[in-house]
Motif scaffolding. Sequence first.
Motif, mmCIF file in Angstrom:
data_model
loop_
_atom_site.group_PDB
_atom_site.id
_atom_site.type_symbol
_atom_site.label_atom_id
_atom_site.label_comp_id
_atom_site.label_asym_id
_atom_site.label_seq_id
_atom_site.Cartn_x
_atom_site.Cartn_y
_atom_site.Cartn_z
ATOM 1 N N MET A 1 0.826 -1.216 0.000
ATOM 2 C CA MET A 1 0.000 0.000 0.000
ATOM 3 C C MET A 1 0.854 1.257 0.000
ATOM 4 S SD MET A 1 -3.169 -1.071 2.381
ATOM 5 C CE MET A 1 -3.954 0.512 2.097
ATOM 6 N N LEU A 2 1.989 1.188 0.697
ATOM 7 C CA LEU A 2 2.909 2.325 0.695
ATOM 8 C C LEU A 2 3.396 2.583 -0.730
ATOM 9 C CD1 LEU A 2 4.632 4.310 2.441
ATOM 10 C CD2 LEU A 2 6.393 2.552 2.467
ATOM 11 N N CYS A 3 3.700 1.477 -1.397
ATOM 12 C CA CYS A 3 4.171 1.554 -2.778
ATOM 13 C C CYS A 3 3.082 2.148 -3.680
ATOM 14 C CB CYS A 3 4.539 0.141 -3.191
ATOM 15 S SG CYS A 3 5.299 0.023 -4.754
ATOM 16 N N ALA A 4 1.843 1.629 -3.532
ATOM 17 C CA ALA A 4 0.742 2.117 -4.364
ATOM 18 C C ALA A 4 0.449 3.586 -4.065
ATOM 19 C CB ALA A 4 -0.505 1.266 -4.130
ATOM 20 N N GLY A 5 0.389 3.920 -2.777
ATOM 21 C CA GLY A 5 0.076 5.303 -2.392
ATOM 22 C C GLY A 5 1.180 6.249 -2.816
ATOM 23 N N GLY A 6 2.412 5.812 -2.639
ATOM 24 C CA GLY A 6 3.541 6.651 -3.036
ATOM 25 C C GLY A 6 3.542 6.897 -4.525
ATOM 26 N N MET A 7 3.289 5.834 -5.292
ATOM 27 C CA MET A 7 3.297 6.001 -6.746
ATOM 28 C C MET A 7 2.118 6.846 -7.208
ATOM 29 S SD MET A 7 5.909 5.014 -8.147
ATOM 30 C CE MET A 7 5.322 5.389 -9.792
ATOM 31 N N ALA A 8 0.967 6.677 -6.552
ATOM 32 C CA ALA A 8 -0.179 7.529 -6.913
ATOM 33 C C ALA A 8 0.173 8.985 -6.619
ATOM 34 C CB ALA A 8 -1.421 7.098 -6.151
ATOM 35 N N GLY A 9 0.983 9.181 -5.581
ATOM 36 C CA GLY A 9 1.417 10.535 -5.256
ATOM 37 C C GLY A 9 2.228 11.163 -6.374
ATOM 38 N N THR B 1 -9.737 15.989 -7.344
ATOM 39 C CA THR B 1 -10.552 14.878 -7.829
ATOM 40 C C THR B 1 -10.407 13.705 -6.873
ATOM 41 O OG1 THR B 1 -8.801 13.830 -9.097
ATOM 42 C CG2 THR B 1 -10.074 15.545 -10.216
ATOM 43 N N CYS B 2 -11.194 12.655 -7.153
ATOM 44 C CA CYS B 2 -11.143 11.432 -6.361
ATOM 45 C C CYS B 2 -9.767 10.800 -6.396
ATOM 46 C CB CYS B 2 -12.137 10.435 -6.930
ATOM 47 S SG CYS B 2 -13.783 10.831 -6.491
ATOM 48 N N PHE B 3 -8.962 11.137 -7.382
ATOM 49 C CA PHE B 3 -7.617 10.570 -7.450
ATOM 50 C C PHE B 3 -6.850 10.938 -6.182
ATOM 51 C CE2 PHE B 3 -3.321 9.778 -8.679
ATOM 52 C CZ PHE B 3 -3.386 8.767 -9.622
ATOM 53 N N ALA B 4 -6.977 12.195 -5.781
ATOM 54 C CA ALA B 4 -6.286 12.638 -4.570
ATOM 55 C C ALA B 4 -6.834 11.905 -3.348
ATOM 56 C CB ALA B 4 -6.434 14.144 -4.411
ATOM 57 N N THR B 5 -8.164 11.707 -3.320
ATOM 58 C CA THR B 5 -8.767 10.970 -2.211
ATOM 59 C C THR B 5 -8.181 9.571 -2.119
ATOM 60 O OG1 THR B 5 -10.797 12.106 -2.831
ATOM 61 C CG2 THR B 5 -10.995 10.343 -1.212
ATOM 62 N N ALA B 6 -8.126 8.879 -3.257
ATOM 63 C CA ALA B 6 -7.661 7.495 -3.253
ATOM 64 C C ALA B 6 -6.193 7.425 -2.856
ATOM 65 C CB ALA B 6 -7.878 6.874 -4.629
ATOM 66 N N GLN B 7 -5.398 8.342 -3.371
ATOM 67 C CA GLN B 7 -3.965 8.350 -3.047
ATOM 68 C C GLN B 7 -3.775 8.506 -1.542
ATOM 69 O OE1 GLN B 7 -2.023 11.228 -2.001
ATOM 70 N NE2 GLN B 7 -0.035 10.248 -2.147
ATOM 71 N N PHE B 8 -4.492 9.460 -0.977
ATOM 72 C CA PHE B 8 -4.410 9.720 0.445
ATOM 73 C C PHE B 8 -4.826 8.487 1.248
ATOM 74 C CE2 PHE B 8 -6.745 11.160 4.242
ATOM 75 C CZ PHE B 8 -5.688 11.726 4.930
ATOM 76 N N HIS B 9 -5.888 7.802 0.777
ATOM 77 C CA HIS B 9 -6.374 6.638 1.523
ATOM 78 C C HIS B 9 -5.405 5.469 1.460
ATOM 79 C CE1 HIS B 9 -10.070 8.877 1.944
ATOM 80 N NE2 HIS B 9 -10.469 7.982 2.816
ATOM 81 N N TYR B 10 -4.730 5.296 0.324
ATOM 82 C CA TYR B 10 -3.726 4.224 0.273
ATOM 83 C C TYR B 10 -2.696 4.434 1.376
ATOM 84 C CZ TYR B 10 -4.795 1.271 -3.698
ATOM 85 O OH TYR B 10 -5.369 0.349 -4.517
ATOM 86 N N LEU B 11 -2.249 5.671 1.545
ATOM 87 C CA LEU B 11 -1.229 5.943 2.555
ATOM 88 C C LEU B 11 -1.819 5.900 3.964
ATOM 89 C CD1 LEU B 11 0.960 8.742 0.971
ATOM 90 C CD2 LEU B 11 1.397 6.299 1.109
ATOM 91 N N ALA B 12 -2.960 6.538 4.160
ATOM 92 C CA ALA B 12 -3.500 6.644 5.519
ATOM 93 C C ALA B 12 -4.023 5.298 5.998
ATOM 94 C CB ALA B 12 -4.598 7.702 5.569
ATOM 95 N N VAL B 13 -4.761 4.590 5.141
ATOM 96 C CA VAL B 13 -5.248 3.264 5.549
ATOM 97 C C VAL B 13 -4.056 2.336 5.721
ATOM 98 C CG1 VAL B 13 -6.633 1.284 4.875
ATOM 99 C CG2 VAL B 13 -7.475 3.572 4.427
ATOM 100 N N GLY B 14 -3.079 2.465 4.819
ATOM 101 C CA GLY B 14 -1.894 1.615 4.916
ATOM 102 C C GLY B 14 -1.159 1.858 6.209
ATOM 103 N N ALA B 15 -0.903 3.114 6.525
ATOM 104 C CA ALA B 15 -0.081 3.417 7.693
ATOM 105 C C ALA B 15 -0.883 3.266 8.980
ATOM 106 C CB ALA B 15 0.468 4.835 7.595
ATOM 107 N N ALA B 16 -2.104 3.797 8.975
ATOM 108 C CA ALA B 16 -2.816 3.892 10.248
ATOM 109 C C ALA B 16 -3.601 2.643 10.563
ATOM 110 C CB ALA B 16 -3.746 5.100 10.236
ATOM 111 N N LEU B 17 -3.972 1.871 9.566
ATOM 112 C CA LEU B 17 -4.764 0.679 9.861
ATOM 113 C C LEU B 17 -3.915 -0.575 9.676
ATOM 114 C CD1 LEU B 17 -7.504 -0.237 10.688
ATOM 115 C CD2 LEU B 17 -8.182 -0.344 8.306
ATOM 116 N N VAL B 18 -3.286 -0.693 8.491
ATOM 117 C CA VAL B 18 -2.562 -1.931 8.190
ATOM 118 C C VAL B 18 -1.302 -2.044 9.043
ATOM 119 C CG1 VAL B 18 -1.432 -3.243 6.372
ATOM 120 C CG2 VAL B 18 -3.520 -1.978 5.879
#
Lengths: 318, 508
Positions: free
Chosen positions: B366-374, B389-406
Amino acid sequence: MNTLLLLAATTDAASLPSASTFAPAVDQTFLLAAWFAVFLVVLATGAMLLVLAGGRSSAPAGTGVLGSGARRVVQSGVLVSVLLVAGFLVHGAFVWADLQVVPRGALPVQVALGDKGWSFTYPNGYVATELHLPIDRPVKLRFQAAREPYTFSVPAFRLQVPVAQGEKRDAWVQATLAGEYELFSTLRPASPFALATAQTVVHAEGGYDKWYQDISGPPLDLPPVELGQRSYQMRGCTQCHTVDGTKLVGPSFKGFLAREHKLTDGQVVEPNDAYIQESIEDPTAKVLAGFEPVMPSFKGRLPEPEIKGLIAYIKSLQ
Amino acid sequence: MSSSTDIGVAKAGSAARASETTETGLGLFTLDSNRLARMYALVMGLALVAGIFLAFGLALQPVSGAPADPEAYRRMYTMHGLALVFLVALPAIPGVLGNVMLPRLVGEEGMAWPRLNLLAFHLFATGALLFLVAFLAAPADTGWSLEVPFAISSTSGIAWSLAAMLSLACSFVCSGANVIATVVQSRRAGDGRAARSWSELPFSAWAFSAAAFVQALAAPILVVALVLLFAQRSGAADAIGASTPGADLRFDTWFWTWGHPAFGAMLLAALAVVSEVFASSAGRKNTATVGSVSALAAIVVLSFAGAGVHVLGRGASAGDDAGASALGLLTGVPFAYLVTTWLFQLAGGALRVTTGLAYGLVFLVMLCAGGMAGVFLVLPPTAAYLQNTCFATAQFHYLAVGAALVALLAGVYHVWPSWARATVREGGGMLACFLLFIGVHIAFVPTLLLGYLGQPRRTGALVAGADDLALWSAVGSALVIVAVVLAGWNLLASVLYSASDEAGKDGA
């Protein structure tokens, strides 16, 4: 994940038209970064699965210090990523520079987003609620300041221009595919269910000029009275004048010749052609008693036959 | 120096539990960091459940055809963001795992300043209560990032939410100072122990300290932003210059000067946890090397220096924007360095495959996906097109869900045997992890593509061609809920059932 991407790519996202000169450039950057991202994510997922599947190997516990081979891989990885960053940036800078520099001779259109939605003002003063664009010709968009920040987004053009609260801004676009596309603002906190959507109409070859002529004024080969009547409707005279005797900001033209035309200085003028022409081209020269001198000058904005037509039309009203 | 394996190895058993029977009650005023961690976990668990149900509601809105109520919708996405950012994403790892892991990592009994630690928790709990009051009485509707000028004119009450954020900012300062004090103190001689050099500190202690440093240093900037907005709204002062052009840009600059490092700290804390899980799974020490500590230092610097990416193309000079882009892209390099190093280390030795390790690896993906989306969001051509756009939402969620939940779950599963004194039930744990991995992608890959279609974020109306993707995204967020509930149940069950096992034995 990869299959998902491909699946999704074959449906909605792939159907987004590519309708401006920016679209291929943005798509190119997008695809480049997307493939790179998918590659890395697949690599990371692969590594994850390998580790999880092959975990209980009997190899001795690692020391945590990388062997020289692994270290070289990591080092070259870092080097490659720095180079990629540089490459991405240089490529991006070119596309960006192209976006910023408005080409000379671009057709100017004023864009504003107000309470009643979008308005697009053309060089002849015509205000449209749809954005009409010629194909294959650069158009300069002059964004007007507004109380709320807004963006001008046309996905088919891959263009989004943010306009900060209270500030003006210029951008440009060159459409490459005729059709109608959605235009909206992505910043609408007050109304999250209404995107301030408007249409963008890209005219096929020659279509724009015809449209522009239509909004520019009536065909000049009409008989004078008819030409004048069309002109009267198209040039915004109806905002202040009527032909039925109702008084608005300006006087009604009903029975124009029969009426007395008394000025603020008490003088009474003869309602002849010269007076009407002067009223249109230099309205403050002689101001009618009981009215404010608010009529805009149409000098230089109307072709000669149209003025003649207006004179004929106004005189014809009984 | 403590061997990192101490933490992860299961020490479940009635003997260990017996010594803890004195620990009853909630522990609202406990000075014990383990019990405080439990309190954090309790509050966070509730906020997490509330937050993800709101998320599901948001995902459902555009596809369900529910009646459009702009204010209700705004409140929903605002409270979703506030609860999850301020009560979960930013404090989760420091609050729960910092308290459990850090003392052991540095060979201490607890945190250096237990009273300050308790104060940090009380400020956190006050923040949570204020959010609860806000949620019930006057939910904010400004978006969690306080969209100015809308946040100035919004008629929804936002005072409760601002007060909550203020309380949490103070909590971040207290807990950050404590982490650093604990690490610094642990190096001193004492209790028959020789003084230790910096190089003996495990990597995770460095990463926890870096996270604490950034979070504590950034928090006052948030306070400034909150005060500016409050003064502007109350009419006390034209603090943001609401009527002069560019108020939105000015406020966002303040806000993201805090926000960018705050999320950098979130990632640093996740790195601390995951590195420990990896090292322990491979049965080795989590040694800090010059390279890995330099990578941390680079992340610290870049998280403060890189805030410009949040206002790209909105009026700064071309040079500033180019600099922000470059810094944003460069942020990937130290992360890439750490991730590749870890993967090689994992490949190098025998592994204990556990649920904790699985979550750790999912975090890397997820870090990889979120970082690359960044990357898309800072590269000039795509950044301009994709902002808001939703792109920014999704990018943020990859990092936040990845870091804070996973990453949080990776650490919780990792310390569970010693923290909860129960044996992890790996089967259910792995299943929940797998569901989360799948669910996150089903929720957010379509959301990335929605962004490419131009779909604005925080919007209940869909642009042309967005319907199918929005539906997938809703399905994914339902899966995420199932996975989170399953993981929570899996952890709870391990405690409940092992307790009843013993009760059975006692009765026999």
